[in-house]
Design an enzyme around this catalytic site. Structure first.
Site, PDB file in Angstrom:
ATOM      1  N   HIS A 167      -4.604   9.462   0.502  1.00  0.00           N
ATOM      2  CA  HIS A 167      -4.575   8.538   1.718  1.00  0.00           C
ATOM      3  C   HIS A 167      -5.546   9.399   2.831  1.00  0.00           C
ATOM      4  O   HIS A 167      -4.968   9.724   3.802  1.00  0.00           O
ATOM      5  CB  HIS A 167      -3.206   8.259   2.252  1.00  0.00           C
ATOM      6  CG  HIS A 167      -3.007   7.140   2.870  1.00  0.00           C
ATOM      7  ND1 HIS A 167      -3.331   6.954   4.461  1.00  0.00           N
ATOM      8  CD2 HIS A 167      -2.784   5.777   2.413  1.00  0.00           C
ATOM      9  CE1 HIS A 167      -3.214   5.776   4.682  1.00  0.00           C
ATOM     10  NE2 HIS A 167      -2.633   5.188   3.709  1.00  0.00           N
ATOM     11  N   ASP A 224       0.789  -1.247   0.157  1.00  0.00           N
ATOM     12  CA  ASP A 224      -0.149  -0.168  -0.015  1.00  0.00           C
ATOM     13  C   ASP A 224       0.890   1.382   0.096  1.00  0.00           C
ATOM     14  O   ASP A 224       2.072   1.266   0.529  1.00  0.00           O
ATOM     15  CB  ASP A 224      -1.011   0.018   1.170  1.00  0.00           C
ATOM     16  CG  ASP A 224      -2.034  -1.003   1.125  1.00  0.00           C
ATOM     17  OD1 ASP A 224      -2.149  -1.819   0.268  1.00  0.00           O
ATOM     18  OD2 ASP A 224      -2.963  -0.805   2.035  1.00  0.00           O
ATOM     19  N   ASP A 225       0.297   2.357  -0.540  1.00  0.00           N
ATOM     20  CA  ASP A 225       0.703   3.719  -0.274  1.00  0.00           C
ATOM     21  C   ASP A 225       1.707   4.403  -1.085  1.00  0.00           C
ATOM     22  O   ASP A 225       2.097   5.418  -1.067  1.00  0.00           O
ATOM     23  CB  ASP A 225       1.400   3.949   1.299  1.00  0.00           C
ATOM     24  CG  ASP A 225       0.293   3.637   2.051  1.00  0.00           C
ATOM     25  OD1 ASP A 225      -0.906   3.504   1.890  1.00  0.00           O
ATOM     26  OD2 ASP A 225       0.584   3.633   3.414  1.00  0.00           O
ATOM     27  N   HIS A 285      -5.539   2.399  -4.646  1.00  0.00           N
ATOM     28  CA  HIS A 285      -6.032   2.955  -3.124  1.00  0.00           C
ATOM     29  C   HIS A 285      -6.538   4.024  -2.679  1.00  0.00           C
ATOM     30  O   HIS A 285      -6.474   4.667  -1.656  1.00  0.00           O
ATOM     31  CB  HIS A 285      -4.435   2.674  -2.416  1.00  0.00           C
ATOM     32  CG  HIS A 285      -4.189   2.681  -1.027  1.00  0.00           C
ATOM     33  ND1 HIS A 285      -4.968   1.796  -0.299  1.00  0.00           N
ATOM     34  CD2 HIS A 285      -3.398   3.283  -0.088  1.00  0.00           C
ATOM     35  CE1 HIS A 285      -4.817   1.778   0.820  1.00  0.00           C
ATOM     36  NE2 HIS A 285      -3.705   2.593   1.188  1.00  0.00           N
ATOM     37  N   HIS A 304       3.988  -2.237   3.121  1.00  0.00           N
ATOM     38  CA  HIS A 304       3.930  -0.991   2.506  1.00  0.00           C
ATOM     39  C   HIS A 304       5.261  -0.604   1.831  1.00  0.00           C
ATOM     40  O   HIS A 304       6.104  -1.021   2.333  1.00  0.00           O
ATOM     41  CB  HIS A 304       3.801   0.127   3.939  1.00  0.00           C
ATOM     42  CG  HIS A 304       2.463  -0.301   4.465  1.00  0.00           C
ATOM     43  ND1 HIS A 304       2.305  -0.920   5.426  1.00  0.00           N
ATOM     44  CD2 HIS A 304       1.139   0.653   4.108  1.00  0.00           C
ATOM     45  CE1 HIS A 304       1.090  -0.914   5.942  1.00  0.00           C
ATOM     46  NE2 HIS A 304       0.347  -0.111   5.163  1.00  0.00           N
TER      47      HIS A 304
END
Length: 243
Positions: free
Chosen positions: A101, A46-47, A97, A189
């Site tokens: 965020h 993620d991210d 995603h 991540h």
């Protein structure tokens, strides 16, 4: 009057954010968290993308011939389009995603939807393929996410390595990852520049994977992209067919 308004806001928050969180994370409603394919696991990141850590991570994955799924943020994909292309060219899957965020319960449904669609269009413009999987930031859905029909499979996770912070270092991540079992969806991540994370934390993740990947392979576990599982089981190809 103020007390009534506070109660009203709390009720709205419960049904818009808290209840969807409980239904999805606790009961797996309208999401996938694990597979029944007991000889396979799915690594997810993620991210990102991140200009320093994502290429390093790709090198580790290539070293062990491991394929993974990257849930990317739209604004970062726009900043680093060459990394998105590199992820795809090396045989990995790219998922959404969202554009930024932020937790979905903190935004209006239309704001979430527009962010997802802009990210989807950007991914398509870069790699010529449509994203089919979606993981909201922090895995936090809102009521609209669960009720609306969508072309994306919403993916959470069954194993978290707690790799967004430096505390515990490489041994902590290794310990978590060695608990992997067939069917697990593993959350990691490739960027530490989000709220609550630490910027240098992905270096520990990369080094931990260099230790763990060969050991898990020696156990007979295969690493697959999420689309392989979804293709094998058409019941989970759309979130509106689950639950």
């Amino acid at each position: 009057m103020r007390t009534m308004m506070t109660r009203f806001c709390l009720v709205i928050l419960f049904f818009y954010g808290v209840l969807p969180y409980l239904l999805s994370r606790g009961f797996g409603w309208k999401v996938i968290k694990k597979s029944t394919h007991l000889s396979e696991v799915a690594l997810t990141f993620d991210d990102g993308p991140n200009p320093l850590y994502t290429p390093m991570l790709l090198d580790i994955l290539k070293k062990y011939n491991v394929k993974a799924t990257f849930f990317v943020l739209g604004y970062k994909a726009q900043l680093y389009p060459d990394i998105i292309k590199k992820i795809h060219d090396e045989g990995h899957q790219i998922g959404i995603h969202n554009e930024a965020h932020l937790p979905n319960w903190s935004m209006r449904p239309k704001t979430v939807q527009k962010g997802v669609e802009r990210t989807s269009q950007l991914i398509y413009s870069l790699i010529g393929e449509r994203a089919t999987v979606y993981r909201p930031p922090w895995g936090m859905l809102n009521a609209y996410d669960l009720l609306k029909k969508t072309p994306y499979t919403i993916v959470l996770w069954s194993l978290m390595a707690e790799d967004w912070r430096i505390a515990g270092g490489i041994p902590k991540i290794v310990s978590h990852l060695l608990k992997s079992k067939g069917g697990d969806i593993i959350l990691l991540h490739d960027c530490g520049k989000t709220f609550g994370a630490q910027e240098m934390a992905p270096m520990n993740t990369i080094q931990a994977l260099d230790i763990v990947l060969p050991e898990l392979q020696d156990r007979g576990l295969q690493f697959v992209k999420l689309d392989k599982w979804i293709a094998k089981d058409p019941r989970i190809c759309r979130t509106d067919t689950m639950g």
